[in-house]
Design a protein around this motif. Structure first.
Motif, PDB file in Angstrom:
ATOM      1  N   GLY A 129      -4.755 -10.320 -28.543  1.00 47.91           N
ATOM      2  CA  GLY A 129      -4.144  -9.134 -29.137  1.00 47.91           C
ATOM      3  C   GLY A 129      -4.362  -7.844 -28.390  1.00 47.91           C
ATOM      4  O   GLY A 129      -4.305  -6.767 -28.978  1.00 47.91           O
ATOM      5  N   THR A 130      -4.585  -7.934 -27.084  1.00 51.79           N
ATOM      6  CA  THR A 130      -4.755  -6.738 -26.257  1.00 51.79           C
ATOM      7  C   THR A 130      -3.541  -6.578 -25.347  1.00 51.79           C
ATOM      8  O   THR A 130      -2.965  -7.562 -24.892  1.00 51.79           O
ATOM      9  N   ALA A 131      -3.154  -5.343 -25.093  1.00 54.39           N
ATOM     10  CA  ALA A 131      -2.117  -5.043 -24.106  1.00 54.39           C
ATOM     11  C   ALA A 131      -2.815  -4.707 -22.794  1.00 54.39           C
ATOM     12  O   ALA A 131      -3.740  -3.891 -22.781  1.00 54.39           O
ATOM     13  N   VAL A 132      -2.388  -5.328 -21.702  1.00 53.59           N
ATOM     14  CA  VAL A 132      -3.080  -5.157 -20.426  1.00 53.59           C
ATOM     15  C   VAL A 132      -2.100  -4.733 -19.341  1.00 53.59           C
ATOM     16  O   VAL A 132      -1.043  -5.343 -19.177  1.00 53.59           O
ATOM     17  N   VAL A 133      -2.478  -3.672 -18.614  1.00 49.97           N
ATOM     18  CA  VAL A 133      -1.778  -3.290 -17.382  1.00 49.97           C
ATOM     19  C   VAL A 133      -2.775  -3.479 -16.251  1.00 49.97           C
ATOM     20  O   VAL A 133      -3.888  -2.951 -16.310  1.00 49.97           O
ATOM     21  N   VAL A 134      -2.388  -4.239 -15.232  1.00 47.81           N
ATOM     22  CA  VAL A 134      -3.318  -4.532 -14.152  1.00 47.81           C
ATOM     23  C   VAL A 134      -2.633  -4.339 -12.804  1.00 47.81           C
ATOM     24  O   VAL A 134      -1.547  -4.854 -12.570  1.00 47.81           O
ATOM     25  N   VAL A 135      -3.268  -3.557 -11.929  1.00 45.57           N
ATOM     26  CA  VAL A 135      -2.795  -3.398 -10.556  1.00 45.57           C
ATOM     27  C   VAL A 135      -3.343  -4.550  -9.737  1.00 45.57           C
ATOM     28  O   VAL A 135      -4.551  -4.806  -9.731  1.00 45.57           O
ATOM     29  N   LEU A 136      -2.459  -5.264  -9.049  1.00 48.21           N
ATOM     30  CA  LEU A 136      -2.863  -6.410  -8.239  1.00 48.21           C
ATOM     31  C   LEU A 136      -2.243  -6.330  -6.855  1.00 48.21           C
ATOM     32  O   LEU A 136      -1.088  -5.926  -6.712  1.00 48.21           O
ATOM     33  N   HIS A 137      -3.007  -6.744  -5.852  1.00 49.93           N
ATOM     34  CA  HIS A 137      -2.450  -6.922  -4.516  1.00 49.93           C
ATOM     35  C   HIS A 137      -2.041  -8.372  -4.290  1.00 49.93           C
ATOM     36  O   HIS A 137      -1.133  -8.651  -3.500  1.00 49.93           O
ATOM     37  N   ASP A 138      -2.706  -9.288  -4.976  1.00 50.58           N
ATOM     38  CA  ASP A 138      -2.457 -10.717  -4.801  1.00 50.58           C
ATOM     39  C   ASP A 138      -1.259 -11.133  -5.650  1.00 50.58           C
ATOM     40  O   ASP A 138      -1.341 -11.218  -6.878  1.00 50.58           O
ATOM     41  N   LEU A 139      -0.136 -11.416  -5.003  1.00 54.99           N
ATOM     42  CA  LEU A 139       1.080 -11.789  -5.716  1.00 54.99           C
ATOM     43  C   LEU A 139       0.933 -13.141  -6.408  1.00 54.99           C
ATOM     44  O   LEU A 139       1.581 -13.388  -7.428  1.00 54.99           O
ATOM     45  N   ALA A 140       0.094 -14.004  -5.852  1.00 56.51           N
ATOM     46  CA  ALA A 140      -0.127 -15.304  -6.489  1.00 56.51           C
ATOM     47  C   ALA A 140      -0.818 -15.132  -7.842  1.00 56.51           C
ATOM     48  O   ALA A 140      -0.498 -15.832  -8.809  1.00 56.51           O
ATOM     49  N   LEU A 141      -1.754 -14.190  -7.938  1.00 55.82           N
ATOM     50  CA  LEU A 141      -2.409 -13.921  -9.214  1.00 55.82           C
ATOM     51  C   LEU A 141      -1.417 -13.335 -10.213  1.00 55.82           C
ATOM     52  O   LEU A 141      -1.435 -13.682 -11.400  1.00 55.82           O
ATOM     53  N   ALA A 142      -0.545 -12.449  -9.739  1.00 56.78           N
ATOM     54  CA  ALA A 142       0.473 -11.882 -10.621  1.00 56.78           C
ATOM     55  C   ALA A 142       1.389 -12.970 -11.158  1.00 56.78           C
ATOM     56  O   ALA A 142       1.729 -13.001 -12.340  1.00 56.78           O
ATOM     57  N   ALA A 143       1.811 -13.877 -10.279  1.00 56.76           N
ATOM     58  CA  ALA A 143       2.692 -14.967 -10.697  1.00 56.76           C
ATOM     59  C   ALA A 143       2.007 -15.876 -11.707  1.00 56.76           C
ATOM     60  O   ALA A 143       2.638 -16.368 -12.648  1.00 56.76           O
ATOM     61  N   ALA A 144       0.703 -16.096 -11.534  1.00 60.67           N
ATOM     62  CA  ALA A 144      -0.014 -17.045 -12.375  1.00 60.67           C
ATOM     63  C   ALA A 144      -0.409 -16.475 -13.737  1.00 60.67           C
ATOM     64  O   ALA A 144      -0.432 -17.204 -14.728  1.00 60.67           O
ATOM     65  N   TYR A 145      -0.696 -15.163 -13.800  1.00 60.58           N
ATOM     66  CA  TYR A 145      -1.315 -14.636 -15.016  1.00 60.58           C
ATOM     67  C   TYR A 145      -0.492 -13.578 -15.753  1.00 60.58           C
ATOM     68  O   TYR A 145      -0.799 -13.267 -16.903  1.00 60.58           O
ATOM     69  N   ASN A 161       0.843  -1.194   0.000  1.00 55.29           N
ATOM     70  CA  ASN A 161       0.000   0.000   0.000  1.00 55.29           C
ATOM     71  C   ASN A 161       0.881   1.248   0.000  1.00 55.29           C
ATOM     72  O   ASN A 161       1.869   1.328   0.732  1.00 55.29           O
ATOM     73  N   GLY A 162       0.512   2.227  -0.847  1.00 55.97           N
ATOM     74  CA  GLY A 162       1.257   3.465  -0.902  1.00 55.97           C
ATOM     75  C   GLY A 162       2.498   3.418  -1.765  1.00 55.97           C
ATOM     76  O   GLY A 162       3.253   4.397  -1.816  1.00 55.97           O
ATOM     77  N   ALA A 163       2.707   2.301  -2.476  1.00 55.67           N
ATOM     78  CA  ALA A 163       3.919   2.169  -3.300  1.00 55.67           C
ATOM     79  C   ALA A 163       3.846   2.995  -4.580  1.00 55.67           C
ATOM     80  O   ALA A 163       4.874   3.279  -5.194  1.00 55.67           O
ATOM     81  N   GLY A 164       2.623   3.355  -5.013  1.00 55.84           N
ATOM     82  CA  GLY A 164       2.473   4.163  -6.222  1.00 55.84           C
ATOM     83  C   GLY A 164       1.834   3.455  -7.387  1.00 55.84           C
ATOM     84  O   GLY A 164       1.821   3.973  -8.509  1.00 55.84           O
ATOM     85  N   LYS A 165       1.252   2.294  -7.163  1.00 57.89           N
ATOM     86  CA  LYS A 165       0.670   1.492  -8.250  1.00 57.89           C
ATOM     87  C   LYS A 165      -0.480   2.231  -8.942  1.00 57.89           C
ATOM     88  O   LYS A 165      -0.474   2.395 -10.169  1.00 57.89           O
ATOM     89  N   SER A 166      -1.463   2.646  -8.166  1.00 60.95           N
ATOM     90  CA  SER A 166      -2.629   3.324  -8.749  1.00 60.95           C
ATOM     91  C   SER A 166      -2.259   4.691  -9.303  1.00 60.95           C
ATOM     92  O   SER A 166      -2.828   5.141 -10.302  1.00 60.95           O
ATOM     93  N   THR A 167      -1.294   5.360  -8.664  1.00 57.65           N
ATOM     94  CA  THR A 167      -0.827   6.652  -9.176  1.00 57.65           C
ATOM     95  C   THR A 167      -0.196   6.480 -10.549  1.00 57.65           C
ATOM     96  O   THR A 167      -0.443   7.270 -11.465  1.00 57.65           O
ATOM     97  N   LEU A 168       0.628   5.450 -10.706  1.00 59.42           N
ATOM     98  CA  LEU A 168       1.249   5.189 -12.005  1.00 59.42           C
ATOM     99  C   LEU A 168       0.193   4.868 -13.047  1.00 59.42           C
ATOM    100  O   LEU A 168       0.247   5.383 -14.175  1.00 59.42           O
ATOM    101  N   LEU A 169      -0.781   4.044 -12.683  1.00 63.65           N
ATOM    102  CA  LEU A 169      -1.831   3.692 -13.645  1.00 63.65           C
ATOM    103  C   LEU A 169      -2.614   4.931 -14.057  1.00 63.65           C
ATOM    104  O   LEU A 169      -2.933   5.117 -15.243  1.00 63.65           O
TER     105      LEU A 169
END
Length: 284
Positions: A215-231, A66-74
């Motif tokens: 054929g889509t480019a996707v940027v996704v903010v995630l809190h769940d690291l397991a979802l990031a690792a998987a997808y 939290n507060g790292a800047g993820k949503s701000t960057l997006l």
């Protein structure tokens, strides 16, 4: 013909003319780029010189505490947040080059908060995603785009229910359906799995993965690291507004880095059957 009549005729011709549809690019092409992006809040710098590429056919996950800047960057990448230094490119040109409609035809944004000011139904909210294509040949796709997006997000059953009467998870899925119905080359999703149960979290990320393959480019903010690792194909780890790591999940989601960034011991192990990367907090 008088001056006013001439101007009126020119305006009619302008609004009657169909707008060109952006060309789609091949997998691997950069659809969006952040170049040295910094953001200030008052006297405080909350994002410091972040650079990254968003590629067609790939999922880029933004993770961090939290507060790292993820949503701000997006938000900066979406054009919704003022940038103090650096710039963002969309379709090869700075955001300032594009009109609001131009941007809406090239990127769709899912914010954290899903609020609607009037008593729109779920169906009407999803239809809003088609607004950028009103004066293009793509308007003929409206009905199919809306139907497919609602079915994919499992919200067709409450199409006629007021958006405000839905649960938090239902509103999240309707908002995601609006973004999918927009059918842009780039998707910017801020915590699309928040407020969702386990089954819908997996369903949403599977849809995101499918969109990338199509054929889509996707940027996704995630809190769940397991979802990031998987997808995710690429993971950007943010720490105190700076980019701490940037690469494939196996390259950057390491015990040493994550334990430091999150200030808590983290285990990264292989699933006993599939070998998939699992990211878990140490307990006990």
């Amino acid at each position: 013909m008088g001056l006013m009549a001439t101007l009126a005729a020119q305006l009619r011709n302008l609004f009657a003319r169909e707008l060109e549809v952006p060309e789609r690019r091949e997998p691997g092409a950069v659809s969006m780029r952040a170049v040295g992006v910094s953001v200030d809040r008052g006297q405080r710098r909350v994002l410091e010189s972040v650079s990254l590429d968003v590629r067609v056919g790939e999922v880029l996950a933004l993770v961090g505490p939290n507060g790292a800047g993820k949503s701000t960057l997006l938000a900066a990448m979406a054009g919704d947040q003022a940038i103090a230094e650096g710039h963002v490119e969309l379709d090869g040109r700075p955001l300032e080059h594009w009109t609001g409609t131009d941007m809406a035809q090239r990127r769709a944004v899912l914010p954290q908060q899903h609020t609607v000011g009037f008593s729109f139904t779920s169906l009407e909210v999803v239809r809003m995603g088609r607004a950028p294509w009103t004066r293009t040949a793509c308007r003929d796709e409206d009905a199919d785009a809306v139907r497919e997006a609602m079915e994919a997000c499992d919200v067709a059953a409450f199409a006629e229910r007021p958006f405000a009467a839905l649960s938090g998870g239902e509103r999240s899925r309707v908002a995601l359906a609006r973004v999918f119905a927009q059918r842009t080359e780039t998707l910017l999703l801020d915590e699309p799995t928040a407020a969702l149960d386990l089954g819908h979290q997996e369903a949403v990320m599977s849809l995101v993965r499918e969109r990338a393959r199509a054929g889509t480019a996707v940027v996704v903010v995630l809190h769940d690291l397991a979802l990031a690792a998987a997808y995710a194909d690429t993971v950007a780890v943010l720490e105190a507004g700076a980019l701490a790591a940037y690469g494939s999940p196996r390259e950057v989601l390491t015990e040493t880095l994550l334990s430091r960034v999150y200030g808590h011991p983290v285990e990264v192990i292989a699933h006993p059957r599939s070998g998939a990367q699992l990211v878990l907090p140490q307990r006990g």
